[in-house]
Design an enzyme around this catalytic site. Structure first.
Site, PDB file in Angstrom:
ATOM      1  CE  LYS A  64      -1.295  -3.245  -2.847  1.00 57.56           C
ATOM      2  NZ  LYS A  64      -2.402  -3.775  -2.039  1.00 57.56           N
TER       3      LYS A  64
HETATM    4  C1  LIG Z   1      -0.469  -8.196  -6.465  1.00 57.11           C
HETATM    5  C2  LIG Z   1      -1.764  -7.448  -6.385  1.00 57.11           C
HETATM    6  N1  LIG Z   1      -2.436  -7.216  -7.521  1.00 57.11           N
HETATM    7  C3  LIG Z   1      -3.593  -6.538  -7.513  1.00 57.11           C
HETATM    8  C4  LIG Z   1      -4.131  -6.070  -6.355  1.00 57.11           C
HETATM    9  C5  LIG Z   1      -5.436  -5.330  -6.376  1.00 57.11           C
HETATM   10  O1  LIG Z   1      -5.280  -4.023  -5.934  1.00 57.11           O
HETATM   11  P1  LIG Z   1      -6.557  -3.125  -5.580  1.00 57.11           P
HETATM   12  O2  LIG Z   1      -6.916  -3.441  -4.158  1.00 57.11           O
HETATM   13  O3  LIG Z   1      -6.085  -1.723  -5.759  1.00 57.11           O
HETATM   14  O4  LIG Z   1      -7.630  -3.491  -6.521  1.00 57.11           O
HETATM   15  C6  LIG Z   1      -3.477  -6.294  -5.146  1.00 57.11           C
HETATM   16  C7  LIG Z   1      -4.045  -5.804  -3.878  1.00 57.11           C
HETATM   17  O5  LIG Z   1      -3.602  -6.099  -2.811  1.00 57.11           O
HETATM   18  C8  LIG Z   1      -2.267  -7.009  -5.160  1.00 57.11           C
HETATM   19  O6  LIG Z   1      -1.603  -7.254  -4.032  1.00 57.11           O
END
Ligand SMILES: Cc1ncc(COP(=O)(O)O)c(C=O)c1O
Length: 381
Positions: free
Chosen positions: A185
């Site tokens: 990210k």
């Molecule tokens: C659109 C979206 N929502 C939620 C997530 C979940 O994030 P995390 O990996 O921090 O749980 C991601 C992860 O890539 C994502 O791209």
């Protein structure tokens, strides 16, 4: 000379951050402590607005907690775009609620808000848009819809730390806004996430959801209000977050420049469908083009392999959610959200991260054009 492999994403951790982490490791305070509090305060200051921020181990954990705080449970319907990472729908399903998929726009890759009213039923409790690749959804239209239909909003802002809507940071307003700090990210805490809300009661509940449901009374004695999760961030991760946040606007400015370079280099090239340009509020978490692989008689893995042979890493974000086994078997049909289905088949993520050079962008585009040219020739023989 052979050039180094260019991945599609790479975090930037500097020496100052490594030294600060070493200090935290030596401090003996490794679980949630002063660094978590400092990171939350820094996020509040960064976002501005009258906000409360709570951090946790991932956006996935955060989205699930946000839905719980919003009162979502068994049988409730939550509207979500059909194009996102599976986590966006999984968190709804895990609460035994029902994801209702709405199609996206081909260029913004964001939920098509014009299609939302038709998806609302008496069971709809919330809408969960995704600011896809860092491009904010139309927030006026979103919150207008939510108010008109009395829906809670959980913004999946996993891609959108540092994005702005009409000059206001995503997360500086809105109901429950969830960020991800996964290593790919725009800023990272290794793994991690945060929720921004304007509601003090929601923030108090989030603290309980992320740590066993525990509430302490005025004497510091522990009580458990409900069976909460165990999703608190460590002080080590929080220290990395503090350092990354300091550099975030610089990272995002560079991401915007690189996206601009892609548009320049791809101008007039008809072999791909470009994403929407957005405005200065776009934080360019990813740069994705669509390629009609079926017409080129080339599979996406073949394309990835040919790009890798030229030293370029290509990601896929994402297959459409209704196309995934669990959702197919639950009765969802990819055809019902055809734009998301198409994007899911055709999307590729080109390298984009702050340490890239302008020459790297040209390298990617040259390789892309060479591989696609080759494919057209091959398919006509
Ligand atoms: C659109 C979206 N929502 C939620 C997530 C979940 O994030 P995390 O990996 O921090 O749980 C991601 C992860 O890539 C994502 O791209």
């Amino acid at each position: 000379m052979k050039q180094p492999f260019l991945p599609f994403a790479r975090p930037s951790i500097d020496e100052q951050s490594i030294a600060a982490v070493a200090e935290v490791l030596k401090s003996g305070q490794l679980a949630s402590g002063p660094k978590v509090a400092a990171f939350e305060a820094a996020l509040v200051a960064y976002l501005g607005g009258d906000r409360q921020v709570r951090v946790m181990t991932s956006a996935t954990a955060g989205l699930e907690m946000a839905l719980e705080v919003a009162g979502i449970g068994f049988g409730d319907e939550v509207i979500v775009p059909a194009m996102s990472f599976a986590a966006s729908a999984n968190v709804i399903a895990r609460l035994r609620a029902k994801p209702v998929f709405v199609d996206i726009d081909l260029y913004t890759r964001n939920i098509d808000l014009n299609r939302v009213p038709a998806a609302i039923t008496p069971k709809t409790k919330a809408i969960m848009p995704v600011h896809f690749a860092g491009l904010p959804v139309d927030m006026d239209a979103l919150y207008g819809l939510a108010a008109a239909h009395e829906l809670r909003v959980v913004e999946d802002a996993a891609h959108a730390i540092g994005s702005q809507y009409k000059g206001k940071p995503i997360g500086s307003f809105g109901d429950l806004v969830v960020f991800s700090f996964h290593p790919n990210k725009n800023m990272t805490t290794l793994e991690g996430g945060a929720i921004s809300t304007g509601d003090a009661r929601a923030a108090e509940l989030l603290e309980q959801y992320r740590f066993h449901g525990i509430k302490r009374n005025a004497f510091g004695e522990v009580d458990v209000m409900f069976p909460g999760a165990k999703s608190n961030l460590t002080d080590v991760a929080a220290q990395i977050g503090i350092d990354q946040l300091r550099r975030l606007d610089g990272f995002n400015a560079r991401r915007r420049e690189l996206a601009h370079r892609y548009f320049e280099a791809l101008q007039g090239f008809t072999g791909v469908v470009l994403p929407a340009r957005g405005d200065a509020g776009h934080s360019w978490h990813m740069f994705q083009v669509l390629i009609d692989f079926a017409a080129r008689r080339m599979t996406r893995p073949e394309f990835q392999k040919r790009m890798a042979d030229r030293g370029i890493g290509i990601g896929v974000h994402y297959p459409s959610i209704p196309s995934l086994k669990f959702y197919r078997e639950a009765g969802y049909r990819d055809e019902d959200t055809p734009v998301a289905a198409r994007v899911g088949r055709e999307t590729v993520t080109l390298p984009l991260f702050p340490a890239m050079t302008d020459e790297d962008v040209l390298r990617v585009v040259d390789a892309l054009k060479a591989v696609l040219k080759h494919a057209v020739v091959a398919s006509t023989v």
